[in-house]
Design a protein around this motif. Sequence first.
Motif: not given
Length: 93
Positions: A44-60, A66-77
């Motif tokens: 995959f080429s990109e990931w995004k984390i969004m709130d329920l309104n579709g606002k992008i909070l974090s993205k790569s 290749d086949d995996s990603a690790e996303i730090q979520t420390y700053d998400l409530q």
Amino acid sequence: MDQNNNTREVDLLNTSSVNITKDQFLIYPNPVSQLLHIKSDAAFSEWKIMDLNGKILSKSGERFFDDSAEIQTYDLQSGIYLIELNFPTGKEE
């Protein structure tokens, strides 16, 4: 909704991981506290984390996983978030 007008719903509230058999990927743990893991059978080429309104909070940003990603979520409530994966074929999951 995909190109064939098929819809899919994934409930992330009551499961420890999500495993969809059509385009195989795994997202865990749920709930996440500090580090979210994504594993996929397809690159995959990109990931995004969004709130329920579709606002992008974090993205790569556009890069190749290749086949995996690790996303730090420390700053998400605590809350409910949406994850979007973009595949080189142009499909979004």
